[in-house]
Motif scaffolding. Sequence first.
Motif, short mmCIF file in Angstrom:
data_model
loop_
_atom_site.label_atom_id
_atom_site.label_comp_id
_atom_site.label_asym_id
_atom_site.label_seq_id
_atom_site.Cartn_x
_atom_site.Cartn_y
_atom_site.Cartn_z
N ASP B 211 0.85 -1.18 0.00
CA ASP B 211 0.00 0.00 0.00
C ASP B 211 0.90 1.24 0.00
O ASP B 211 1.52 1.56 1.01
CB ASP B 211 -0.89 -0.02 1.25
N LEU B 213 0.22 4.25 0.20
CA LEU B 213 -0.19 5.30 1.16
C LEU B 213 0.39 5.03 2.55
O LEU B 213 0.64 5.96 3.30
CB LEU B 213 -1.71 5.40 1.24
N ARG B 214 0.60 3.75 2.87
CA ARG B 214 1.22 3.42 4.15
C ARG B 214 2.63 4.04 4.19
O ARG B 214 3.04 4.63 5.18
CB ARG B 214 1.28 1.89 4.29
N SER B 217 2.35 7.74 4.60
CA SER B 217 2.01 8.05 5.99
C SER B 217 3.24 7.98 6.88
O SER B 217 3.45 8.83 7.75
CB SER B 217 0.92 7.08 6.45
N GLN B 218 4.07 6.94 6.66
CA GLN B 218 5.29 6.82 7.47
C GLN B 218 6.23 8.00 7.22
O GLN B 218 6.87 8.51 8.14
CB GLN B 218 5.99 5.50 7.17
N ARG B 220 5.32 11.01 6.31
CA ARG B 220 4.72 12.20 6.94
C ARG B 220 4.86 12.19 8.46
O ARG B 220 4.88 13.23 9.11
CB ARG B 220 3.23 12.31 6.57
N SER B 221 4.95 10.98 9.05
CA SER B 221 5.06 10.89 10.51
C SER B 221 6.50 10.98 10.99
O SER B 221 6.74 11.11 12.19
CB SER B 221 4.48 9.55 10.98
N LYS B 244 -7.56 10.15 -0.09
CA LYS B 244 -6.92 9.66 1.13
C LYS B 244 -5.49 10.20 1.20
O LYS B 244 -5.03 10.62 2.26
CB LYS B 244 -6.91 8.13 1.08
N GLU B 247 -5.44 13.69 2.28
CA GLU B 247 -5.80 13.76 3.69
C GLU B 247 -4.59 13.46 4.56
O GLU B 247 -4.38 14.08 5.60
CB GLU B 247 -6.88 12.71 3.94
N ILE B 248 -3.80 12.48 4.16
CA ILE B 248 -2.61 12.08 4.91
C ILE B 248 -1.55 13.18 4.89
O ILE B 248 -0.77 13.33 5.81
CB ILE B 248 -2.01 10.79 4.30
#
Lengths: 463, 463
Positions: B211, B213-214, B217-218, B220-221, B244, B247-248
């Motif tokens: 994925d 997006l996962r 997300s990582q 962005r974090s 999505k 949004e992330i």
Amino acid sequence: MTGRVLVVDDIEANLRLLAARLAADYFEVTTAANGTEALRAMETSAFDVVLLDVLMPDIDGFEVCRRIKASPRTSQVPVVLITALQHQSDRVRGLEAGADDFISKPVDDIELVVRVRNLIRMKRTMDELRMRARTGQDLSLQATESELAGPLSGACVFIIDNDPGSMEFIKRGLQDGYEVKCETRPGRALYRCVEEDPDLVIVNGAMEGMDPLRLCSQMRSNDHMRMIPILLVASRNDRRQILKAMEIGVNDFVETPLDPSEFTLRCRNQIRYKRTSDGLLRAMQETIEMAATDALTGLYNRRYFEHHASAHIAKAIAEGKHLSLLLIDVDHFKQINDRYGHDIGDAVLVEFARRLRRNVRGLDLVCRYGGEEFVIVTPETNHDKAQYVAERLRSEIAGAPFIVPATDEALEITASIGVSTLQLSDETTGSLLKRADLGLYSAKNEGRNQVRVRLIDPQDHLE
Amino acid sequence: MTGRVLVVDDIEANLRLLAARLAADYFEVTTAANGTEALRAMETSAFDVVLLDVLMPDIDGFEVCRRIKASPRTSQVPVVLITALQHQSDRVRGLEAGADDFISKPVDDIELVVRVRNLIRMKRTMDELRMRARTGQDLSLQATESELAGPLSGACVFIIDNDPGSMEFIKRGLQDGYEVKCETRPGRALYRCVEEDPDLVIVNGAMEGMDPLRLCSQMRSNDHMRMIPILLVASRNDRRQILKAMEIGVNDFVETPLDPSEFTLRCRNQIRYKRTSDGLLRAMQETIEMAATDALTGLYNRRYFEHHASAHIAKAIAEGKHLSLLLIDVDHFKQINDRYGHDIGDAVLVEFARRLRRNVRGLDLVCRYGGEEFVIVTPETNHDKAQYVAERLRSEIAGAPFIVPATDEALEITASIGVSTLQLSDETTGSLLKRADLGLYSAKNEGRNQVRVRLIDPQDHLE
């Protein structure tokens, strides 16, 4: 907005459910089965938010929250307490433990994601501000964060609600010590908000005959209100409004009927957030201004002079205007320092700077060039006028003794001034300074307490 | 995220449709029926984004865009060109006119809102940075924004795609002059991103067996990757993924099949954004650091000394440790200035500061206190050691002549040093400075080029 979430619950089924919900929304989730594990995880990893069950066997949620908030390493991480809806008192205890938010069981999916996302957004903004302020704080030029935020009592809260009845109700829910202002005419709310500059705006989401989100949107789009937190009083049944509000940029919401402890907590958190971010911004601004000024006299410093004098000169040359430069030196300053000590020497410089500033125009650039040497750039001033200005400054210095604070001793201070004026089209700060310096040298040699204008002319070398 | 949008279209039906869609999402919408009206509106009101139809009778969209970007007042407002899908060349012209984004007709509702919201978010972040940098710029201490961003060639772009074929395709779409790095193993991508610190990350949204997006997300974090823009290469059919992703916190997306001009524009805009914000942050950091340092010598300034010396002293007292203070003055500096001019005087101070810094430890605090006076705080140093340090400094100054740059003249420079050391539990910066000053006074009186330690003892007043 995504981020790293620590979920803490001793019941594995709850833990899995929360983790799965958050992971589905692409949050990075870590789990802990009890308070000890949670605190250990906080020690070793960085999180953007902690979801904390209250009821746990080893260390309960309140105590875990307290410890997170007590450690300087983790105190900035927002904590959400997950409390049973029926246990009102838990919220007050949570508030005392330093919780930033709470969610009631059973956990509502949308509320969970909205609250977590919002806390992460807030933390990121604050992290940014802190990161920038940190240099200043490392340099010890700025106050700490809690000093910056100041006391929350005295904060100004602005309520917008076109129904006087519900407004009164909201108002009664606010803590004492806030300065509360109200507006029942939403059309005037924007204007008054800019005027009053509140620390928090509370908008009733159930206003008759108007869309409260339109108002929130206008506030968020207005440059003067962008940073003011908005708290929406929403109806529990109108999830769509809450979601939309958060999307627009409303900072938090409370549902009706208002729970007093929740309302108090949410207001306090938003105000604290506003105060802290204001303080960080202000401190940063002040630090930046410090870079241009001399700490002792408050005049612009040499760095500022060097950046700005050339711009003044270039402008004068481009526009064919006059410009002069005065280089001013306190006579026998070394002796003052040696004889009376540095404290007195400093006091003399402060008073000297004050007299300079008071006797020039706003458009003149007055700088402390170094030790006891000052420089003034006077735009639109030819050599005659510059000489006049310099003479006035000289006599302002020599005309009245400098009174030493504490001892009241009166010192006779004089200054020597060298003046140069723009004559060639290729003049630089350096060439003007050099001529002024030669003038200053003559003034010193010819007995001090003098003004000497130094012009370029064929007689120059015969002087 | 909401904001003020100016919508410009000469066909009223289009205008109304766009305005209604945006207003439904709580944007504040203003409309203009042609280029002239649009430019007038830009003059009088502030907007967060402009939606601009390309084909208009009086002034076309390209020209309106060019004028918006040419005016310093409006150049920071993002412009979205609305182009007919079949007119590829319009995008290249839009790019040349300075457009920030474009949307194809017929306008897709979701894309419209996502793009507008994203541009507003970007503008707000930049506005914030600019606002903070502005003080520094007003003070002329910082470079302009375009100077800060620097040239975009040489920017580092990092592509993440586990299919070598499509990666090659993405790579070919990139402008020459970028340094392109690739990673086919998503598991290593995070680690390498932190290492390489790229200006843009491109993620293929259609990776096999994972994925994407996962991964986003990582990124962005992760604190080290938070500010690196991410561009998603998305499938046109997967609207859910695009929404999505935004949004992330993914910054932008391009749809497959890649349109070369669109891809080029979007990459360039993200890189420019990253470079500018990096530059603004750096400039602010430097300005803050300036507040603590002396412009001439680069040593800490008096303001920094005053903030820090007391912390050092308090720490030494609390821990029962030694601490000494050295007050150092260049002998006969006035004569150097008067005889050789200020340029030479300055060169002497710079060399003097260099010798001081080279001969103390990292934990010693070396400051320019004023004119030709320097102060050093040496923690964990008793009076014997402090005298030794002071003697070493004195001989380092007197031991070798100061070579004047340009003229190569050799000046014999000496320094007098007063030393004080922590003796009482209620000592302050002031008391230590005062004793060191008395020591300095003795050193001067007794012939200069000397070190005098000043201790408190019963004989003190007999000295």
